[in-house]
Design a protein around this motif. Structure first.
Motif, PDB file in Angstrom:
ATOM      1  N   LEU A  23     -34.705  -2.454 -16.304  1.00  0.00           N
ATOM      2  CA  LEU A  23     -34.836  -1.105 -15.760  1.00  0.00           C
ATOM      3  C   LEU A  23     -34.196  -0.139 -16.741  1.00  0.00           C
ATOM      4  N   HIS A  24     -34.850   0.946 -16.993  1.00  0.00           N
ATOM      5  CA  HIS A  24     -34.225   1.945 -17.866  1.00  0.00           C
ATOM      6  C   HIS A  24     -34.813   3.298 -17.550  1.00  0.00           C
ATOM      7  N   ASP A  25     -34.131   4.344 -17.954  1.00  0.00           N
ATOM      8  CA  ASP A  25     -34.736   5.646 -17.716  1.00  0.00           C
ATOM      9  C   ASP A  25     -35.482   6.094 -18.972  1.00  0.00           C
ATOM     10  N   ASP A  26     -36.286   7.123 -18.818  1.00  0.00           N
ATOM     11  CA  ASP A  26     -37.216   7.425 -19.907  1.00  0.00           C
ATOM     12  C   ASP A  26     -36.590   8.236 -21.036  1.00  0.00           C
ATOM     13  N   THR A  27     -35.247   8.312 -21.049  1.00  0.00           N
ATOM     14  CA  THR A  27     -34.632   8.980 -22.197  1.00  0.00           C
ATOM     15  C   THR A  27     -34.521   8.050 -23.390  1.00  0.00           C
ATOM     16  N   PHE A  28     -34.645   6.762 -23.148  1.00  0.00           N
ATOM     17  CA  PHE A  28     -34.556   5.831 -24.270  1.00  0.00           C
ATOM     18  C   PHE A  28     -35.875   5.804 -25.013  1.00  0.00           C
ATOM     19  N   LYS A  81     -37.865   8.010 -14.000  1.00  0.00           N
ATOM     20  CA  LYS A  81     -37.822   9.327 -14.637  1.00  0.00           C
ATOM     21  C   LYS A  81     -36.395   9.824 -14.709  1.00  0.00           C
ATOM     22  N   HIS A  82     -36.111  10.424 -15.810  1.00  0.00           N
ATOM     23  CA  HIS A  82     -34.799  11.056 -15.912  1.00  0.00           C
ATOM     24  C   HIS A  82     -34.909  12.481 -15.382  1.00  0.00           C
ATOM     25  N   ALA A  83     -33.924  12.872 -14.633  1.00  0.00           N
ATOM     26  CA  ALA A  83     -33.963  14.234 -14.120  1.00  0.00           C
ATOM     27  C   ALA A  83     -32.619  14.878 -14.385  1.00  0.00           C
ATOM     28  N   ASP A  84     -32.642  16.165 -14.481  1.00  0.00           N
ATOM     29  CA  ASP A  84     -31.393  16.864 -14.772  1.00  0.00           C
ATOM     30  C   ASP A  84     -30.547  17.005 -13.520  1.00  0.00           C
ATOM     31  N   SER A  85     -31.206  17.268 -12.434  1.00  0.00           N
ATOM     32  CA  SER A  85     -30.405  17.440 -11.215  1.00  0.00           C
ATOM     33  C   SER A  85     -30.050  16.077 -10.644  1.00  0.00           C
ATOM     34  N   GLU A  86     -28.873  16.017 -10.137  1.00  0.00           N
ATOM     35  CA  GLU A  86     -28.344  14.768  -9.605  1.00  0.00           C
ATOM     36  C   GLU A  86     -29.243  14.238  -8.487  1.00  0.00           C
ATOM     37  N   ARG A  87     -29.743  15.183  -7.669  1.00  0.00           N
ATOM     38  CA  ARG A  87     -30.516  14.770  -6.507  1.00  0.00           C
ATOM     39  C   ARG A  87     -31.839  14.127  -6.919  1.00  0.00           C
ATOM     40  N   ASN A  88     -32.504  14.784  -7.856  1.00  0.00           N
ATOM     41  CA  ASN A  88     -33.776  14.243  -8.332  1.00  0.00           C
ATOM     42  C   ASN A  88     -33.586  12.896  -9.007  1.00  0.00           C
ATOM     43  N   LYS A  89     -32.517  12.784  -9.744  1.00  0.00           N
ATOM     44  CA  LYS A  89     -32.249  11.537 -10.446  1.00  0.00           C
ATOM     45  C   LYS A  89     -32.134  10.384  -9.434  1.00  0.00           C
ATOM     46  N   ARG A  90     -31.340  10.647  -8.416  1.00  0.00           N
ATOM     47  CA  ARG A  90     -31.170   9.625  -7.384  1.00  0.00           C
ATOM     48  C   ARG A  90     -32.482   9.299  -6.707  1.00  0.00           C
ATOM     49  N   TYR A 136     -35.521   9.487  -7.932  1.00  0.00           N
ATOM     50  CA  TYR A 136     -36.387   8.665  -8.789  1.00  0.00           C
ATOM     51  C   TYR A 136     -35.913   7.207  -8.818  1.00  0.00           C
ATOM     52  N   ILE A 137     -34.613   7.050  -8.886  1.00  0.00           N
ATOM     53  CA  ILE A 137     -34.079   5.692  -8.951  1.00  0.00           C
ATOM     54  C   ILE A 137     -34.391   4.940  -7.670  1.00  0.00           C
ATOM     55  N   LYS A 138     -34.167   5.631  -6.575  1.00  0.00           N
ATOM     56  CA  LYS A 138     -34.391   4.992  -5.281  1.00  0.00           C
ATOM     57  C   LYS A 138     -35.869   4.640  -5.111  1.00  0.00           C
ATOM     58  N   GLU A 139     -36.692   5.548  -5.521  1.00  0.00           N
ATOM     59  CA  GLU A 139     -38.128   5.333  -5.401  1.00  0.00           C
ATOM     60  C   GLU A 139     -38.544   4.077  -6.165  1.00  0.00           C
ATOM     61  N   MET A 140     -37.979   3.928  -7.353  1.00  0.00           N
ATOM     62  CA  MET A 140     -38.351   2.771  -8.148  1.00  0.00           C
ATOM     63  C   MET A 140     -37.848   1.468  -7.511  1.00  0.00           C
ATOM     64  N   LEU A 141     -36.613   1.494  -7.066  1.00  0.00           N
ATOM     65  CA  LEU A 141     -36.041   0.257  -6.520  1.00  0.00           C
ATOM     66  C   LEU A 141     -36.676  -0.127  -5.194  1.00  0.00           C
ATOM     67  N   GLU A 142     -37.080   0.868  -4.434  1.00  0.00           N
ATOM     68  CA  GLU A 142     -37.657   0.568  -3.115  1.00  0.00           C
ATOM     69  C   GLU A 142     -38.959  -0.203  -3.216  1.00  0.00           C
ATOM     70  N   SER A 143     -39.705   0.113  -4.269  1.00  0.00           N
ATOM     71  CA  SER A 143     -41.020  -0.529  -4.391  1.00  0.00           C
ATOM     72  C   SER A 143     -40.912  -1.876  -5.105  1.00  0.00           C
ATOM     73  N   ILE A 187     -30.569  -0.664 -18.407  1.00  0.00           N
ATOM     74  CA  ILE A 187     -30.116   0.016 -19.621  1.00  0.00           C
ATOM     75  C   ILE A 187     -30.010   1.499 -19.293  1.00  0.00           C
ATOM     76  N   VAL A 188     -28.784   1.983 -19.261  1.00  0.00           N
ATOM     77  CA  VAL A 188     -28.576   3.357 -18.803  1.00  0.00           C
ATOM     78  C   VAL A 188     -27.488   4.038 -19.618  1.00  0.00           C
ATOM     79  N   THR A 189     -27.388   5.316 -19.403  1.00  0.00           N
ATOM     80  CA  THR A 189     -26.257   6.057 -19.964  1.00  0.00           C
ATOM     81  C   THR A 189     -25.182   6.139 -18.887  1.00  0.00           C
ATOM     82  N   ILE A 190     -24.007   6.493 -19.313  1.00  0.00           N
ATOM     83  CA  ILE A 190     -22.870   6.439 -18.409  1.00  0.00           C
ATOM     84  C   ILE A 190     -23.044   7.354 -17.192  1.00  0.00           C
TER      85      ILE A 190
END
Ligand SMILES: *[C@@H]1O[C@H](CO)[C@@H](O)[C@H](O)[C@H]1NC(C)=O
Ligand SMILES: *[C@@H]1O[C@H](CO)[C@@H](O)[C@H](O)[C@H]1NC(C)=O
Ligand SMILES: *[C@@H]1O[C@H](CO)[C@@H](O)[C@H](O)[C@H]1NC(C)=O
Ligand SMILES: *[C@@H]1O[C@H](CO)[C@@H](O)[C@H](O)[C@H]1NC(C)=O
Ligand SMILES: *[C@@H]1O[C@H](CO)[C@@H](O)[C@H](O)[C@H]1NC(C)=O
Ligand SMILES: *[C@@H]1O[C@H](CO)[C@@H](O)[C@H](O)[C@H]1NC(C)=O
Ligand SMILES: *[C@@H]1O[C@H](CO)[C@@H](O)[C@H](O)[C@H]1NC(C)=O
Ligand SMILES: *[C@@H]1O[C@H](CO)[C@@H](O)[C@H](O)[C@H]1NC(C)=O
Ligand SMILES: *[C@@H]1O[C@H](CO)[C@@H](O)[C@H](O)[C@H]1NC(C)=O
Ligand SMILES: *[C@@H]1O[C@H](CO)[C@@H](O)[C@H](O)[C@H]1NC(C)=O
Ligand SMILES: *[C@@H]1O[C@H](CO)[C@@H](O)[C@H](O)[C@H]1NC(C)=O
Ligand SMILES: *[C@@H]1O[C@H](CO)[C@@H](O)[C@H](O)[C@H]1NC(C)=O
Length: 801
Positions: free
Chosen positions: A154-159, A191-200, A202-209, A222-225
């Motif tokens: 799993l990784h976000d699209d900034t890599f 997807k990487h998002a700037d806002s904390e809420r959107n980021k969460r 996207y992550i949740k959406e991916m893990l749920e499926s 693979i993530v950033t801190i």
């Protein structure tokens, strides 16, 4: 002076060379083969400059190493060399490694990035900062530190694509000289998002499926801190962090000064999770020199250093033993290789952490593993902590001080778990040793001991719980967990009326009525026959009854009727008599020989039928109560309504009541069996009988706190215990499967039995009744007779007076 002694030594040693196939360092200078592959360099000029630099550099630092530079990689034998230094592409490095492996040569290699490290020797991939991630995974796999056969990345699209591609390749290609066991690999991007809420989101959406069943439970994130906490939180919320899943977080950016601190992530760890972190601990301020010459210098210096130390120890040894002994005890080629490699590694590690510019120092990664198992039991809250499990530097690769997932390999890591129990044989048996210590045994402790072995924990038993107020919540062992009830063993019936036993009441009634009917019938047939004659004994119905009765007892009537019709009737009667009598005497003998037992109460219906004679009940807090409440059948409701529930303290009292036949004790069948056995051992008799009805399966369980994460693991272990037959073995050991009482009963029946007067008492009693009856009748007859006489006198008197 020193020089002289060394030369002297050399002279001597040359003459004893034959002992060891490879010369000692004392006698011969180390020789080094250097292979530099042209294709490793971009252009010829660079190649030439490197070759000459290497040569100069080595001869500058030491004169004790004979150097040979080869320009070709196709060399037949390196047997005569001590060291091989190769600067080649990855494939070539491995070819060389395989070629020289049997020659026990110290192989030092400098190669390109993303090259699996040599298992023996030192190989340094030239890594540009920022591109080290794939190399880390190659190294992890070469060290067998991660035995995953499926992986979800799993990784976000900034890599960038390249980084992820190379990591994926490092994880999934076959490695030289290694068995390949990766079965599946899947890649997920959020997807990487700037806002904390959107980021969460996207992550949740991916893990749920996510389909854990199909994709497995090994996750590489693979993530950033600034994203790691979000992923951890989402995974925890979706219950994906379980003891059977593994989460490896790779935190790529530097763990910044004080703003982020990996220790703060422990709050997101839950009990029973397997989480590890690999994080970039590079000091951003260090100058990074990563060129080839730097590495070669570093390596040769380390080598020179190692050779010096090795030579010193050999001289030391030589001075202390004789020549022959020296030849025997000095290191052979393989041992020396190992020793020198060890020295080289130590030197390189020291250099890396020393101050001052040294190449490759710019990159430094650390491994941290979460210790989460068992914390919940020991402290009241889940307080996980992180341990340092290793580090990674470009020159030496990984240095693991612990396994990456400690709980996967070591289970509970030997922690001591508290266990509460109560005396509940045969499941948990608490007994005292001679020294007064409590000892715990029983089936469940067998299971716990085994689990402790498997899952690497020990246990200490808390002050025993004295009652059963514990609710059973899960199903695990399914040994013999049905309920039964215990009643007193039925006593022998009184033998007073033994003579009536061969026939049931109905038979007796039939017999009596047939006599009563037969009498008048015989009389009528006899009387109204055309050739009717008065025959003594058949004059009246009453007499006929006596006649029939006499025939029944095989006494016979004095006279036969004259008519054939009546004779036929009597003939038939005799036939009946014969059958009845033969049957009676046959069974009478049987009844005399076998004890006649009271019918025991073995079924629930029988128990309910005897509700006036005895009560029943079960221990307080038993799961049975709930079951009976919810049962469909009416009889269970009656059972519950009339049940007298008792407390654990009353147990002895209750058992006495059972023995007296006033109470039926309902409990687990196995518990009852155990009770019967203990009673038999103490009293030597068998005082109980166990119902044949088994009603309701109760799941027996070891109680672990609610939503315990280890249920799956423990259940899997239990399943294995069942399959391997261990469980059966313990069950048969702890629970006597055969009911000893039934054995005793069976033996008793087989024993011969003598008939005594007591068995006949009934018939004597009848005799006595007969005598008494006839005396009574005699009196009646006298009285009757007197009255008749008196009456007659009264009637006659008027005529006389
Ligand atoms: C090693 O090489 C140096 C320089 O070539 C030489 O002086 C020395 O004698 C050699 N030592 C041995 C043991 O051959
Ligand atoms: C050899 O060593 C000397 C002095 O230690 C140094 O000046 C020179 O640059 C070195 N040569 C090489 C090729 O490293
Ligand atoms: C690790 O941190 C260093 C220093 O910030 C950086 O140069 C390097 O690119 C990082 N590694 C990765 C794989 O991002
Ligand atoms: C790191 O900490 C030092 C002082 O401890 C500070 O001067 C520096 O600005 C910090 N850097 C960052 C990136 O926070
Ligand atoms: C965090 O800051 C303190 C001073 O505020 C400093 O002493 C410490 O070294 C810093 N830690 C790191 C990892 O930079
Ligand atoms: C990280 O934070 C913990 C407390 O949250 C502290 O004890 C520890 O020293 C910190 N580590 C660093 C490297 O700053
Ligand atoms: C690393 O240092 C460089 C400059 O020295 C700076 O631009 C960069 O932001 C730093 N990176 C981190 C992650 O601190
Ligand atoms: C590995 O790490 C441990 C602990 O940090 C250290 O004592 C040991 O020397 C290291 N080993 C190597 C070969 O670097
Ligand atoms: C049990 O845990 C301890 C502590 O981590 C470890 O040293 C030991 O090897 C483990 N035993 C087994 C059988 O895994
Ligand atoms: C049963 O055990 C619980 C907890 O140990 C205790 O609070 C309770 O008083 C006990 N009840 C009886 C009847 O012993
Ligand atoms: C209980 O057992 C049933 C059947 O054996 C099984 O389907 C179920 O998953 C089990 N429940 C648990 C919590 O193990
Ligand atoms: C019964 O039969 C006998 C003949 O055997 C006869 O003498 C007697 O009178 C009869 N009695 C009655 C009451 O009929």
């Amino acid at each position: 002076m020193d020089m002289i002694s060394v030369f002297f030594l050399v002279w001597i040693l040359n003459s004893v060379d034959a002992f060891n196939d490879f010369p000692s360092l004392v006698s011969n200078n180390a020789s080094m083969a250097i292979i530099i592959e042209k294709s490793f360099f971009d252009n010829k000029a660079e190649y030439r400059s490197v070759v000459s630099n290497i040569y100069n550099f080595i001869s500058n630092i030491t004169s004790d190493i004979e150097v040979h530079v080869f320009h070709d990689t196709k060399i037949d034998s390196f047997q005569d060399y001590t060291v091989l230094l190769s600067v080649t592409t990855c494939d070539q490095t491995w070819n060389l490694y395989n070629a020289v492996r049997k020659d026990e040569i110290i192989h030092l290699a400098i190669t390109e990035q993303d090259c699996p490290r040599l298992p023996e020797g030192v190989s340094i991939p030239l890594i540009l900062p920022g591109k080290e991630l794939s190399q880390i995974f190659f190294d992890i796999r070469m060290a067998d530190a991660l035995l995953w056969n499926n992986v979800n990345i799993l990784h976000d699209d900034t890599f960038d694509r390249d980084t992820i591609n190379r990591v994926t390749k490092a994880i999934s290609i076959a490695l030289p000289n290694k068995k390949f066991n990766l079965v599946s690999r899947s890649l997920f991007v959020f997807k990487h998002a700037d806002s904390e809420r959107n980021k969460r989101y996207y992550i949740k959406e991916m893990l749920e499926s996510f389909h854990v069943d199909q994709l497995g439970k090994c996750f590489l994130v693979i993530v950033t801190i600034d994203t790691v906490a979000d992923v951890m939180e989402a995974a925890k919320m979706l219950n994906m962090v379980q003891p059977d899943s593994q989460w490896l977080y790779v935190i790529t950016d530097i763990v910044k000064n004080n703003s982020t601190n990996i220790t703060s992530l422990i709050d997101l760890l839950s009990e029973g999770s397997n989480v590890a972190f690999i994080y970039n601990a590079t000091d951003n301020n260090t100058y990074c020199n990563n060129n080839l010459i730097c590495h070669i210098q570093e390596l040769t210096m380390a080598l020179n250093n190692a050779l010096k130390i090795s030579l010193m120890t050999e001289i030391e040894l030589y001075n202390h033993v004789s020549n022959e002994e020296f030849e025997i005890v000095r290191l052979n080629k393989r041992e020396r290789r190992r020793e020198i490699l060890k020295f080289i590694r130590t030197k390189l590690a020291q250099d890396n952490f020393a101050t001052g510019g040294i190449c490759g120092k710019c990159l430094f990664w650390r491994f941290a593993s979460a210790i989460t198992w068992g914390n919940f039991f020991i402290r009241d809250k889940s307080t996980a902590h992180l341990i340092d499990s290793g580090s990674w530097i470009p020159t030496l690769g990984m240095n693991l001080t612990d396994v990456i997932f400690p709980h996967v390999v070591h289970g509970f890591r030997g922690i001591n778990l508290p266990i509460a129990t109560y005396h509940n044989p045969p499941w948990q048996i608490i007994s005292m040793t001679n020294s007064g210590e409590k000892e715990y045994g029983g089936l469940l402790f067998d299971v716990v001991k085994y689990l402790g072995n498997k899952l690497n924990f020990t246990y200490s038993v808390l002050s025993p719980v004295s009652n059963r107020t514990i609710k059973f919540t899960q199903n695990e062992t399914q040994a013999d967990m049905t309920y039964s009830f215990l009643t007193a063993k039925p006593g022998q019936l009184s033998r007073a009326l033994l003579f009536t036993a061969p026939f049931a009441k109905e038979t007796w009634a039939c017999l009596a009525s047939s006599i009563i009917i037969m009498g008048p019938s015989l009389y009528l047939i006899h009387k109204y026959g055309p050739t009717s004659t008065k025959t003594s004994g058949l004059n009246s119905s009453w007499q006929c009854i006596w006649y029939v009765y006499g025939a029944l007892l095989q006494q016979g009537g004095m006279y036969l009727p004259y008519s054939d019709s009546a004779r036929l009737l009597i003939g038939i009667w005799w036939l009946i008599v014969m059958v009845v009598v033969a049957t009676y005497s046959g069974s009478l003998v049987a009844f005399l020989t076998f004890p006649n037992m009271d019918s025991s109460i073995l079924t629930i219906d029988a128990l309910l039928a005897n509700k006036n004679r005895l009560t029943w009940g079960f221990p307080n807090g038993s799961y049975l109560e709930e079951y009976l409440k919810n049962a469909e059948e009416e009889k269970y409701h009656i059972m519950l309504k009339r049940a007298k529930i008792y407390n654990a303290t009353q147990e002895a009292e209750v058992i006495e009541k059972v023995k007296a036949g006033k109470y039926a004790l309902i409990d687990w069948r196995s518990t009852l069996r155990f009770l019967m056995r203990t009673d038999m051992l103490t009293t030597g008799r068998c005082s109980f009988s166990l119902s044949t009805d088994e009603f309701m399966d109760e799941p027996i369980a070891m109680i672990i706190n609610q939503d315990n994460p280890y249920i799956k693991i423990i259940n899997a272990e239990l399943h294995r215990m069942h399959e391997s037959g261990l469980m059966n073995k313990w069950v048969t050991e702890q629970i006597p499967m055969k009911d000893k009482c039934s054995d005793i009963l069976a033996n008793q029946a087989v024993n011969e039995r003598k008939v005594n007067v007591a068995d006949m008492q009934g018939i004597f009693f009848v005799l006595f009744m007969g005598v008494a009856g006839s005396i009574f009748l005699l009196c009646c007859e006298f009285y009757w007779h007197k009255r008749q006489v008196a009456k007659r006198r009264k009637l006659i008197q008027p005529f006389l007076s």
